[in-house]
Design a protein around this motif. Structure first.
Motif, PDB file in Angstrom:
ATOM      1  N   GLY A   1       0.838  -1.193   0.000  1.00 23.07           N
ATOM      2  CA  GLY A   1       0.000   0.000   0.000  1.00 23.07           C
ATOM      3  C   GLY A   1       0.870   1.239   0.000  1.00 23.07           C
ATOM      4  N   VAL A   2       0.510   2.209  -0.779  1.00 20.58           N
ATOM      5  CA  VAL A   2       1.300   3.435  -0.885  1.00 20.58           C
ATOM      6  C   VAL A   2       0.743   4.513   0.035  1.00 20.58           C
ATOM      7  CG1 VAL A   2       2.048   5.260  -2.460  1.00 20.58           C
ATOM      8  CG2 VAL A   2       1.968   2.885  -3.236  1.00 20.58           C
TER       9      VAL A   2
ATOM     10  N   CYS B   1      -0.309   1.222 -11.288  1.00 21.97           N
ATOM     11  CA  CYS B   1       0.593   0.323 -10.561  1.00 21.97           C
ATOM     12  C   CYS B   1      -0.208  -0.488  -9.557  1.00 21.97           C
ATOM     13  CB  CYS B   1       1.671   1.135  -9.846  1.00 21.97           C
ATOM     14  SG  CYS B   1       2.637   0.137  -8.687  1.00 21.97           S
ATOM     15  N   ALA B   2      -0.198  -1.805  -9.713  1.00 22.25           N
ATOM     16  CA  ALA B   2      -0.911  -2.708  -8.812  1.00 22.25           C
ATOM     17  C   ALA B   2      -0.019  -3.218  -7.690  1.00 22.25           C
ATOM     18  CB  ALA B   2      -1.460  -3.898  -9.604  1.00 22.25           C
ATOM     19  N   CYS B   3       1.306  -3.117  -7.866  1.00 26.13           N
ATOM     20  CA  CYS B   3       2.231  -3.724  -6.896  1.00 26.13           C
ATOM     21  C   CYS B   3       2.610  -2.777  -5.767  1.00 26.13           C
ATOM     22  CB  CYS B   3       3.487  -4.223  -7.612  1.00 26.13           C
ATOM     23  SG  CYS B   3       4.576  -2.922  -8.232  1.00 26.13           S
ATOM     24  N   GLY B   4       2.550  -1.478  -6.026  1.00 27.94           N
ATOM     25  CA  GLY B   4       2.917  -0.489  -5.012  1.00 27.94           C
ATOM     26  C   GLY B   4       4.392  -0.122  -5.019  1.00 27.94           C
TER      27      GLY B   4
ATOM     28  N   LYS C   1       6.601   6.195  -9.555  1.00 26.15           N
ATOM     29  CA  LYS C   1       5.796   7.181 -10.286  1.00 26.15           C
ATOM     30  C   LYS C   1       4.319   6.959  -9.984  1.00 26.15           C
ATOM     31  CE  LYS C   1       9.075   7.863 -14.044  1.00 26.15           C
ATOM     32  NZ  LYS C   1       9.363   7.623 -15.473  1.00 26.15           N
ATOM     33  N   GLN C   2       3.996   6.750  -8.718  1.00 34.07           N
ATOM     34  CA  GLN C   2       2.610   6.495  -8.306  1.00 34.07           C
ATOM     35  C   GLN C   2       1.662   7.582  -8.802  1.00 34.07           C
ATOM     36  OE1 GLN C   2       1.443   3.790  -6.883  1.00 34.07           O
ATOM     37  NE2 GLN C   2       3.478   2.890  -6.724  1.00 34.07           N
ATOM     38  N   PRO C   3       0.458   7.157  -9.187  1.00 32.12           N
ATOM     39  CA  PRO C   3      -0.104   5.818  -9.088  1.00 32.12           C
ATOM     40  C   PRO C   3       0.112   4.966 -10.329  1.00 32.12           C
ATOM     41  CG  PRO C   3      -1.828   7.335  -9.722  1.00 32.12           C
ATOM     42  CD  PRO C   3      -0.560   8.166  -9.594  1.00 32.12           C
ATOM     43  N   PHE C   4       1.094   5.347 -11.150  1.00 27.71           N
ATOM     44  CA  PHE C   4       1.286   4.658 -12.424  1.00 27.71           C
ATOM     45  C   PHE C   4       2.468   3.686 -12.390  1.00 27.71           C
ATOM     46  CE2 PHE C   4      -0.540   8.847 -13.145  1.00 27.71           C
ATOM     47  CZ  PHE C   4      -1.776   8.441 -13.614  1.00 27.71           C
TER      48      PHE C   4
ATOM     49  N   CYS D   1      -6.746   4.108  -6.919  1.00 27.92           N
ATOM     50  CA  CYS D   1      -6.475   3.514  -5.604  1.00 27.92           C
ATOM     51  C   CYS D   1      -4.999   3.663  -5.222  1.00 27.92           C
ATOM     52  CB  CYS D   1      -6.857   2.035  -5.641  1.00 27.92           C
ATOM     53  SG  CYS D   1      -6.402   1.146  -4.147  1.00 27.92           S
ATOM     54  N   GLY D   2      -4.773   4.168  -4.011  1.00 32.70           N
ATOM     55  CA  GLY D   2      -3.420   4.308  -3.486  1.00 32.70           C
ATOM     56  C   GLY D   2      -3.071   3.229  -2.474  1.00 32.70           C
TER      57      GLY D   2
END
Ligand code: FES
Ligand code: FES
Length: 78
Positions: A6-7, A24-27, A31-34, A60-61
């Motif tokens: 979780g970020v 980005c699904a892994c966290g 370059k969140q959220p991408f 989602c973060g």
């Protein structure tokens, strides 16, 4: 390390251009959220989504949403 990471316990509000985007699904991305490719070596892959027009989205973060890539409120239960 347990993935996804979780970020933040809140969504990222981002104004996005029309076209393809990769959440980005892994966290692990810096370059969140991408996605920035940091998922390499894990079994997690980014979630592609496509917008028909320029739009503000809440991505989602916390990475625990059940409606990826969008925030579904799950972060409030973490
Ligand atoms: Fe997280 Fe690619 S860096 S899914
Ligand atoms: Fe993940 Fe809202 S930020 S569900």
């Amino acid at each position: 390390m347990t993935l996804p990471v979780g970020v933040q316990k809140s969504p990222f509000a981002v104004e996005l251009e029309a076209g393809d985007h990769y959440w980005c699904a892994c966290g692990l991305s810096r370059k969140q959220p991408f996605c920035d490719g940091s998922h390499a070596g894990t079994d997690i892959t980014p979630v592609k989504f496509t917008l028909a027009e320029k739009e503000t989205k809440y991505l989602c973060g916390c990475k625990a949403t059940n409606n990826a890539p969008f925030c579904d409120g799950t972060h409030s239960k973490l």
